[in-house]
Design a protein around this motif. Sequence first.
Motif, short mmCIF file in Angstrom:
data_model
loop_
_atom_site.label_atom_id
_atom_site.label_comp_id
_atom_site.label_asym_id
_atom_site.label_seq_id
_atom_site.Cartn_x
_atom_site.Cartn_y
_atom_site.Cartn_z
N ALA A 1 0.82 -1.22 0.00
CA ALA A 1 0.00 0.00 0.00
C ALA A 1 0.86 1.26 0.00
O ALA A 1 0.40 2.33 -0.42
N ILE A 2 2.08 1.15 0.46
CA ILE A 2 3.00 2.30 0.46
C ILE A 2 3.25 2.80 -0.97
O ILE A 2 3.57 3.97 -1.18
N PHE A 3 3.08 1.93 -1.96
CA PHE A 3 3.31 2.29 -3.35
C PHE A 3 2.06 2.89 -4.00
O PHE A 3 2.09 3.24 -5.18
N LYS A 4 0.97 2.98 -3.26
CA LYS A 4 -0.31 3.39 -3.84
C LYS A 4 -0.97 4.56 -3.13
O LYS A 4 -1.71 5.32 -3.76
N LEU A 5 -0.75 4.69 -1.82
CA LEU A 5 -1.44 5.72 -1.05
C LEU A 5 -0.62 7.00 -0.97
O LEU A 5 0.50 6.98 -0.45
N PRO A 6 -1.13 8.13 -1.44
CA PRO A 6 -0.41 9.40 -1.31
C PRO A 6 -0.23 9.77 0.16
O PRO A 6 -1.16 9.63 0.97
N THR A 7 0.96 10.23 0.50
CA THR A 7 1.23 10.69 1.86
C THR A 7 1.87 12.07 1.82
O THR A 7 2.55 12.44 0.87
N VAL A 8 1.63 12.81 2.90
CA VAL A 8 2.21 14.14 3.05
C VAL A 8 2.94 14.19 4.38
O VAL A 8 2.40 13.75 5.41
N SER A 9 4.16 14.68 4.37
CA SER A 9 4.90 14.88 5.61
C SER A 9 4.86 16.36 5.98
O SER A 9 5.21 17.22 5.17
N ILE A 10 4.40 16.66 7.21
CA ILE A 10 4.38 18.04 7.69
C ILE A 10 5.30 18.15 8.90
O ILE A 10 5.54 17.16 9.59
N PRO A 11 5.84 19.34 9.17
CA PRO A 11 6.72 19.49 10.33
C PRO A 11 6.01 19.10 11.63
O PRO A 11 4.81 19.37 11.79
N ALA A 12 6.76 18.47 12.53
CA ALA A 12 6.16 18.04 13.80
C ALA A 12 5.57 19.21 14.57
O ALA A 12 4.55 19.07 15.25
N ASP A 13 6.22 20.38 14.47
CA ASP A 13 5.73 21.54 15.20
C ASP A 13 4.73 22.37 14.40
O ASP A 13 4.31 23.44 14.82
N GLY A 14 4.32 21.84 13.23
CA GLY A 14 3.39 22.59 12.40
C GLY A 14 2.00 21.98 12.33
O GLY A 14 1.14 22.46 11.60
N ILE A 15 1.76 20.93 13.12
CA ILE A 15 0.49 20.23 13.01
C ILE A 15 -0.69 21.09 13.47
O ILE A 15 -1.77 21.04 12.88
N GLU A 16 -0.49 21.90 14.50
CA GLU A 16 -1.60 22.74 14.98
C GLU A 16 -2.03 23.74 13.91
O GLU A 16 -3.23 23.95 13.69
N ASP A 17 -1.06 24.36 13.26
CA ASP A 17 -1.41 25.30 12.18
C ASP A 17 -2.11 24.57 11.03
O ASP A 17 -3.05 25.11 10.42
N PHE A 18 -1.67 23.37 10.74
CA PHE A 18 -2.28 22.58 9.68
C PHE A 18 -3.75 22.28 10.02
O PHE A 18 -4.63 22.43 9.18
N ILE A 19 -4.00 21.90 11.26
CA ILE A 19 -5.37 21.60 11.70
C ILE A 19 -6.23 22.86 11.66
O ILE A 19 -7.40 22.82 11.23
N ARG A 20 -5.67 23.97 12.09
CA ARG A 20 -6.44 25.23 12.05
C ARG A 20 -6.88 25.56 10.63
O ARG A 20 -8.00 26.02 10.41
N GLU A 21 -5.99 25.33 9.66
CA GLU A 21 -6.34 25.61 8.27
C GLU A 21 -7.44 24.68 7.78
O GLU A 21 -8.33 25.09 7.02
N LEU A 22 -7.39 23.42 8.20
CA LEU A 22 -8.44 22.48 7.82
C LEU A 22 -9.80 22.93 8.37
O LEU A 22 -10.81 22.90 7.66
#
Length: 268
Positions: free
Chosen positions: A166-187
């Motif tokens: 499945a690693i060859f099929k599922l798109p993944t995104v890596s975000i900075p460990a300290d940036g997850i809160e900002d990412f969630i706020r944007e969502l």
Amino acid sequence: MDKKQIITSRQNPLVKSICALSDKKRRAESGLFRIDGKKLLEEAISSGISIKYVVLREGCDDSVLELASRARADIVSVSESVFEKMSDERSPEGVITVAYMPSALHTTDARVYENESILIAQALRDPGNLGTVIRSAYALGIDKLVLTSDCADLYNPKTQRAAMGAIFKLPTVSIPADGIEDFIRELIKSGRRVYATALHADARDISELDMRSGDCFVIGNEGHGLRSSTVDVCTAPVVIPMREGAESLNAAAAAAICIWETVRNKSK
């Protein structure tokens, strides 16, 4: 196999460079990763992963030879003793593959589109758990997996084995460990509801959520769960109800439940 073409020295530069791909830093520097076993090679070929080398053990099965010929890559033959040094498998099938990291599939581009169903994972450190999450996410219909940079490495052999291709099929995104809160706020700003899987005084029963398209979950570290700062920015904390006295669920099992709750409400 022609004996003259079989590598018999463990000090061969190519052998040493492939062995070095067991190290995350060397994988990142080279843009290459290794795949152990026949099944994962078959999955890589069917998924269109670009392959550089296929390493075959002397005397391997004809089915492995046939598969290697489909890889459109340089085929390298090694003696049994050399292959034993190179293999991470307890029961090797006689094939190791070196492939290019699929940068278009596994990116740092944190854009999430309106129609994409997603799962977010924070500090999921165990490669076996991560691989199982990837396998479940792909099988059940998640469109994109968002991982903080302190999660286990996608290209760790244990992650790959647990993901079963499945690693060859599922798109993944890596975000900075300290940036997850900002990412969630944007969502949330975009209209999504983001639920934190966390033991919390105000946590809601996951089965009682009125899920709709776009809603998603954040799962946390196996031992410590989510950071409190992450829980605080989410729409609400949720728990999976369990029988009294039961131990907490394995992170991958909890993720599978969250994935199912996400995808079964996708059309709402």
